[in-house]
Design a protein around this motif. Structure first.
Motif, short mmCIF file in Angstrom:
data_model
loop_
_atom_site.label_atom_id
_atom_site.label_comp_id
_atom_site.label_asym_id
_atom_site.label_seq_id
_atom_site.Cartn_x
_atom_site.Cartn_y
_atom_site.Cartn_z
N LYS A 145 1.04 -1.34 0.12
CA LYS A 145 -0.12 0.11 0.06
C LYS A 145 0.85 1.53 0.01
O LYS A 145 0.69 2.25 -0.81
N LYS A 146 1.98 1.24 0.86
CA LYS A 146 2.60 2.29 0.72
C LYS A 146 3.73 2.67 -0.46
O LYS A 146 3.88 3.72 -0.76
N LEU A 147 3.89 1.95 -1.02
CA LEU A 147 4.53 1.63 -2.60
C LEU A 147 3.74 1.85 -3.70
O LEU A 147 4.00 2.03 -4.65
N GLY A 148 2.28 2.00 -3.47
CA GLY A 148 1.39 2.15 -4.31
C GLY A 148 1.27 0.94 -5.40
O GLY A 148 0.86 0.90 -6.35
N ASP A 149 1.40 -0.41 -4.67
CA ASP A 149 1.53 -1.43 -5.31
C ASP A 149 0.03 -2.22 -5.44
O ASP A 149 -0.48 -2.17 -4.22
N ASP A 150 -0.58 -2.59 -6.56
CA ASP A 150 -1.77 -3.20 -6.65
C ASP A 150 -1.51 -4.53 -5.84
O ASP A 150 -0.79 -5.24 -6.29
N ALA A 151 -2.43 -4.60 -4.88
CA ALA A 151 -2.39 -5.97 -4.18
C ALA A 151 -2.77 -7.02 -4.99
O ALA A 151 -2.43 -8.18 -4.94
N ARG A 152 -3.63 -6.81 -5.91
CA ARG A 152 -4.17 -7.80 -6.97
C ARG A 152 -3.29 -8.38 -7.83
O ARG A 152 -3.23 -9.40 -8.40
N ARG A 153 -2.57 -7.20 -8.48
CA ARG A 153 -1.44 -7.60 -9.33
C ARG A 153 -0.29 -6.86 -9.02
O ARG A 153 0.18 -5.76 -9.66
N PRO A 154 0.63 -7.12 -8.06
CA PRO A 154 1.61 -6.29 -7.61
C PRO A 154 2.76 -6.44 -8.67
O PRO A 154 3.06 -7.26 -9.18
N ARG A 155 3.38 -5.19 -8.73
CA ARG A 155 4.28 -5.05 -9.63
C ARG A 155 5.91 -5.15 -8.92
O ARG A 155 6.78 -5.71 -9.46
N LEU A 156 5.76 -4.46 -7.60
CA LEU A 156 7.21 -4.81 -7.09
C LEU A 156 7.20 -5.86 -5.85
O LEU A 156 8.21 -6.53 -6.31
N LEU A 157 6.46 -6.00 -4.93
CA LEU A 157 6.46 -6.72 -4.11
C LEU A 157 5.59 -8.15 -4.57
O LEU A 157 4.27 -8.07 -4.30
N ARG A 158 6.38 -9.13 -5.12
CA ARG A 158 5.59 -10.24 -5.80
C ARG A 158 5.49 -11.47 -5.01
O ARG A 158 6.63 -11.47 -3.89
N THR A 159 4.34 -12.06 -4.90
CA THR A 159 4.28 -13.23 -4.15
C THR A 159 4.76 -14.47 -5.05
O THR A 159 4.32 -14.65 -6.17
N ALA A 160 5.70 -15.51 -4.41
CA ALA A 160 5.90 -16.57 -5.04
C ALA A 160 5.30 -17.56 -4.36
O ALA A 160 5.46 -17.90 -3.25
#
Length: 242
Positions: free
Chosen positions: A211-226
């Motif tokens: 949220k603080k990085l402005g990353d979309d939780a549904r399609r994160p660009r920076l903090l990605r889930t493996a």
């Protein structure tokens, strides 16, 4: 100016100018991105930091002069204006709005390269000396994690407050970019001895960081889930000098 390759944004609505110019500048070791209009420029500026912008005056919609003024007032990124208007009054108007140089079309691309180098040298020489104390930081995407002040800053000047846990988590991620870190490893690296933290708290902290990085939780660009493994920071990270 950050270490590493110089990042230049070329803005021109004509692909036959924009594309070849970007290719040419790339031969001189510049990391070049392009945009066709002001909307594209603003979208890129929200995601990345640039060392210099080559900006055409005649753009569809918001023109280059208006965009130059915005960049000067809010971002302080050096701008070289490109224009077919060669009258002294036009050049003066561009410089008064904050442009660092003004190149008239048609131009020799070698001249533009020389002017880019001159502007960057001038600004580098005028930059204040870095403070003696502190541990530098990390630059990634449009962000800087300042490890001396323990704060997160956007290239537009905004500062984002981080909790101690969020700071430690982001610090670990920027130290291991493009590397999957599982929850156990993240807990080992971010949890202090006196703290008791459960595994799922990592998920909560990552969600808050997004949220603080402005990353979309549904399609994160920076903090990605493996999935099933952990998380990674998908970005080029540059270590800033002390």
């Amino acid at each position: 100016m950050p270490t590493g390759r110089t990042r230049v944004l070329v803005v021109d609505d004509h692909q036959e100018i924009r594309g070849p110019l970007a290719t040419y500048l790339g031969r001189y070791g510049l990391d070049v991105s392009t945009a066709a209009d002001a909307e594209g420029v603003r979208a890129l500026l929200a995601q990345q930091c640039f060392d210099l912008i080559v900006l055409d005056v005649m753009l569809p919609g918001e023109d280059g002069l208006s965009l130059c003024r915005y960049i000067y007032e809010h971002l302080k990124i050096p701008v070289i204006l490109l224009s077919a208007m060669a009258e002294p009054a036009d050049r003066i108007a561009g410089l008064e709005l904050g442009a660092d140089d003004y190149v008239t079309k048609p131009f020799d691309p070698r001249e533009l390269v020389a002017r880019i180098k001159t502007v960057l040298r001038r600004l580098e020489g005028a930059a204040p000396a870095a403070p003696a104390a502190g541990n530098g930081g990390y630059s990634f995407d449009a962000w800087i994690l300042d490890t001396s002040r323990r704060e997160l800053r956007h290239c537009d000047g905004r500062t984002v407050e981080l909790s101690p846990v969020e700071y430690r988590l982001l610090h670990v991620l920027v130290e291991h970019p493009n590397t999957v870190l599982n929850r156990e490893r993240l807990l080992d690296l971010t949890t202090r001895d006196e703290a008791t933290v459960f595994d799922r708290s990592i998920d909560t902290q990552v969600s808050r960081l997004r949220k603080k990085l402005g990353d979309d939780a549904r399609r994160p660009r920076l903090l990605r889930t493996a999935w099933g493994d952990g998380y990674l920071l998908a970005a080029e990270v540059r270590r800033l000098p002390i």
